[in-house]
Scaffold this active site. Structure first.
Site, short mmCIF file in Angstrom:
data_model
loop_
_atom_site.label_atom_id
_atom_site.label_comp_id
_atom_site.label_asym_id
_atom_site.label_seq_id
_atom_site.Cartn_x
_atom_site.Cartn_y
_atom_site.Cartn_z
N ASN A 7 0.92 -1.23 0.01
CA ASN A 7 -0.01 0.05 0.20
C ASN A 7 0.90 1.21 -0.04
O ASN A 7 1.37 1.52 1.09
CB ASN A 7 -1.07 -0.02 1.27
N LYS A 14 3.45 0.84 2.94
CA LYS A 14 3.00 -0.10 4.04
C LYS A 14 3.14 -1.40 3.30
O LYS A 14 2.58 -1.63 2.33
CB LYS A 14 1.51 0.18 4.52
N ARG A 93 -2.69 -2.15 -3.43
CA ARG A 93 -3.70 -1.21 -3.29
C ARG A 93 -3.65 -0.03 -4.18
O ARG A 93 -2.58 0.49 -4.36
CB ARG A 93 -3.67 -0.87 -1.97
N HIS A 182 -12.66 3.07 -0.10
CA HIS A 182 -12.54 2.20 0.85
C HIS A 182 -13.41 0.68 0.75
O HIS A 182 -13.71 0.07 1.39
CB HIS A 182 -13.27 2.55 2.03
N LEU A 214 -15.31 3.77 9.79
CA LEU A 214 -14.92 5.10 10.45
C LEU A 214 -13.78 5.29 10.97
O LEU A 214 -13.34 4.44 12.12
CB LEU A 214 -16.08 5.26 11.55
N GLY A 215 -12.90 5.66 10.23
CA GLY A 215 -11.44 5.80 10.60
C GLY A 215 -10.86 7.30 10.40
O GLY A 215 -11.68 8.16 10.55
N GLY A 217 -10.21 8.66 7.51
CA GLY A 217 -11.09 8.64 6.35
C GLY A 217 -12.72 8.01 6.78
O GLY A 217 -12.35 6.77 7.28
N ARG A 246 -11.36 16.25 6.52
CA ARG A 246 -12.20 16.21 5.49
C ARG A 246 -13.65 16.62 5.88
O ARG A 246 -14.05 16.08 6.79
CB ARG A 246 -12.15 15.10 4.46
N ARG A 290 -10.03 10.34 19.55
CA ARG A 290 -9.61 10.09 20.86
C ARG A 290 -9.67 11.48 21.73
O ARG A 290 -10.17 11.62 22.57
CB ARG A 290 -8.57 9.39 21.24
N GLY A 338 -14.88 3.03 14.26
CA GLY A 338 -16.01 2.03 14.22
C GLY A 338 -15.91 0.96 15.44
O GLY A 338 -16.59 0.48 15.83
N GLU A 339 -14.68 0.30 15.20
CA GLU A 339 -14.28 -0.57 16.21
C GLU A 339 -13.98 -0.51 17.48
O GLU A 339 -14.11 -1.36 18.44
CB GLU A 339 -12.92 -1.43 15.47
N ASN A 340 -13.51 0.80 17.86
CA ASN A 340 -12.92 1.06 19.20
C ASN A 340 -13.74 2.00 19.91
O ASN A 340 -13.44 2.33 21.10
CB ASN A 340 -11.56 1.72 18.97
N GLU A 390 -8.08 -4.91 5.55
CA GLU A 390 -7.82 -4.55 4.00
C GLU A 390 -6.84 -5.43 3.49
O GLU A 390 -6.79 -5.77 2.46
CB GLU A 390 -7.54 -3.23 3.84
P1 AMP Z 1 -7.90 4.35 11.13
O1 AMP Z 1 -7.69 5.37 10.14
O2 AMP Z 1 -9.03 3.12 10.68
O3 AMP Z 1 -6.75 4.11 11.67
O4 AMP Z 1 -8.47 5.08 12.44
C1 AMP Z 1 -7.97 6.44 13.16
C2 AMP Z 1 -9.13 6.93 13.93
O5 AMP Z 1 -9.60 5.80 14.94
C3 AMP Z 1 -8.69 8.15 14.57
O6 AMP Z 1 -9.52 9.18 14.77
C4 AMP Z 1 -8.32 7.63 16.17
O7 AMP Z 1 -8.50 8.64 16.85
C5 AMP Z 1 -9.73 6.53 16.11
N1 AMP Z 1 -9.61 5.62 17.23
C6 AMP Z 1 -8.48 4.74 17.46
N2 AMP Z 1 -8.88 4.06 18.52
C7 AMP Z 1 -9.83 4.97 19.32
C8 AMP Z 1 -10.60 4.62 20.61
N3 AMP Z 1 -10.28 3.63 21.26
N4 AMP Z 1 -11.69 5.64 20.51
C9 AMP Z 1 -11.95 6.45 19.50
N5 AMP Z 1 -11.39 6.64 18.50
C10 AMP Z 1 -10.42 5.73 18.31
#
Ligand code: AMP
Length: 424
Positions: A7, A14, A93, A182, A214-215, A217, A246, A290, A338-340, A390
């Site tokens: 990637n 990466k 990718r 995505h 939800l990351g 991006g 964004r 966070r 979304g996961e955390n 991914e």
């Molecule tokens: P990614 O692009 O998938 O790596 O996601 C990055 C985003 O995930 C960033 O905005 C981080 O702040 C958020 N994130 C990671 N861990 C947590 C958490 N425990 N609570 C809230 N947001 C998180």
């Protein structure tokens, strides 16, 4: 047999080396600060036997970065790859496949030429992807190189959902339409979500799910019967949800208004909507969720506003996509936020009771790191937490191409899907 997944970003590369049979990650790494003068480059690599190790490495370009990475992977002392023949294929990718590339594609000279043309649609993303491909062709002659496109999973979106109401010629001449991004993440989590739903008696072909990536991006996809019928990102990854930096959806005339008020150039506007907006722009604090959650919990009003705008936008899309699909069986959360983040999932689901969404708050608080249903037993709509992967999806798609008796044509025909009546 191993698959190398690459990637290449604008200043980073990466990689993961994945065992094709077990899908175990044999080695993974990151080459960063490529071509940067203000910071020196480094490569961080992790394997089971060595753990995480970091090396300083001057890398003027992706070609040099790939040289370094390849040397590291094939270093006899590291013992990761003993001979190049162990690498069955490289999966790359590639961000934008336009309308030409709607499935993973074996890279040929013709294909590379087409990809170069595609760079107009993704000037920041596709050129480094292509640099990575060229470097691998040089270093590993004879090893199949497969491009896996971020846009491809969205190729089933019907025309009435991908067209913008602009003069039609801009579509035919410049390719202005919604493509979505995505795709490998949406595809991966949708696959697992459909398996989870099937165990609860919902057949994949009848399923209607919304996936929320939800990351940093953020994007959503409406997936009916396993096929994407709409997605929130557009011609570029700037449309749709609120993201780290964004803006997502805007009144298009705001850009004209700001250009006049600020006497701003095209690149100023580009910077504002891509780098200075989103959570960062709203909160004035950070693009990192966070930090936003922490500040909001401590009473910061703008952080609270950023949270609410972020979640409200997602809720609006859930409603819109439920209408587009004629119903809803599951909402799937994935990627960093979304996961955390139980906070975000709870806020998104809070007002969706009318759709049949009932979140189990205890599960939402405690579950992490595995695919799990967070909805109450009684919930009509499942709320699924599905960690994305991914790289694994790219490796699978790469294997699919090399395993096929006939390698697919590099330039697939554009898929035009007849609109299904339920979505009309
Ligand atoms: P990614 O692009 O998938 O790596 O996601 C990055 C985003 O995930 C960033 O905005 C981080 O702040 C958020 N994130 C990671 N861990 C947590 C958490 N425990 N609570 C809230 N947001 C998180």
């Amino acid at each position: 047999m191993k698959i190398l997944v690459l990637n290449s970003g604008s200043s980073s590369l990466k990689y993961q080396l994945i065992d094709a049979e077990t899908e175990e990650v044999v080695a993974k790494g990151l080459a960063e600060c490529i071509g940067m003068t203000q910071r020196s480059g480094q490569i961080i690599q992790e394997t089971k036997s060595t753990g995480k190790i970091a090396f300083e490495a001057e890398m003027d370009c992706h070609d040099e970065a790939m040289d370094r990475v390849f040397a590291l992977l094939t270093d006899p002392e590291m013992g990761v790859v003993k001979q190049v023949g162990e690498i069955a294929a490289v999966g790359h990718r590639v961000v934008h496949g336009g309308e030409k590339f709607v499935q993973p594609t074996l890279i040929t000279d013709d294909c590379l030429e087409e990809l170069e043309k595609m760079s107009e649609l993704a000037p920041l993303h596709n050129p480094p992807n292509i640099d990575g491909i060229r470097a691998c062709l040089r270093l590993m002659p004879g090893v199949p190189q497969i491009a896996v496109f971020d846009t491809a999973f969205h190729a089933t979106i019907p025309d009435y959902a991908y067209m913008y109401a602009l003069p039609y010629d801009y579509y035919t001449e410049f390719g202005v339409r919604r493509y979505g991004f995505h795709g490998t993440s949406h595809q991966y989590v949708a696959g697992l979500a459909l398996e989870m739903l099937a165990k609860q008696g919902i057949a994949p072909e009848a399923s209607r799910i919304v996936t929320c990536h939800l990351g940093n991006g953020c994007s959503m996809a409406a997936i009916r019967g396993g096929r994407v019928i709409d997605t929130s990102m557009g011609l570029t990854p700037a449309e749709g949800l609120v993201m780290g930096t964004r803006s997502g959806d805007l009144d298009p005339a705001i850009l004209v208004y700001l250009a006049r008020r600020l006497d701003a150039s095209v690149s100023d506007i580009d910077r504002i909507i891509n780098k200075e907006s989103g959570l960062l722009g709203l909160s004035g604090l950070s693009s990192d969720m966070r930090d936003i959650e922490e500040a909001a919990a401590n009473g910061n009003a703008r952080a609270e506003l950023a949270l609410e705008v972020f979640c409200y936008r997602i809720r609006k899309y859930v409603g819109a996509y439920a209408a587009a699909m004629g119903g809803l069986d599951a909402i799937v959360f994935t990627a960093g936020i979304g996961e955390n983040s139980p906070v975000i999932r709870e806020r998104v689901c809070r007002d969706l009771g009318f759709l049949g969404v009932q979140l189990d708050e205890a599960k939402n608080e405690t579950e992490r790191g595995r695919a799990v249903d967070l909805a109450k037993e009684s919930s009509r709509v499942r709320v699924l937490l599905v960690p994305t992967n991914e790289e694994r999806m790219i490796a699978r798609e790469t294997m699919r191409v090399i395993a096929a008796a006939e390698v697919p044509s590099p330039c697939a025909e554009v898929v035009k899907i007849e609109p299904a009546s339920a979505a009309r």
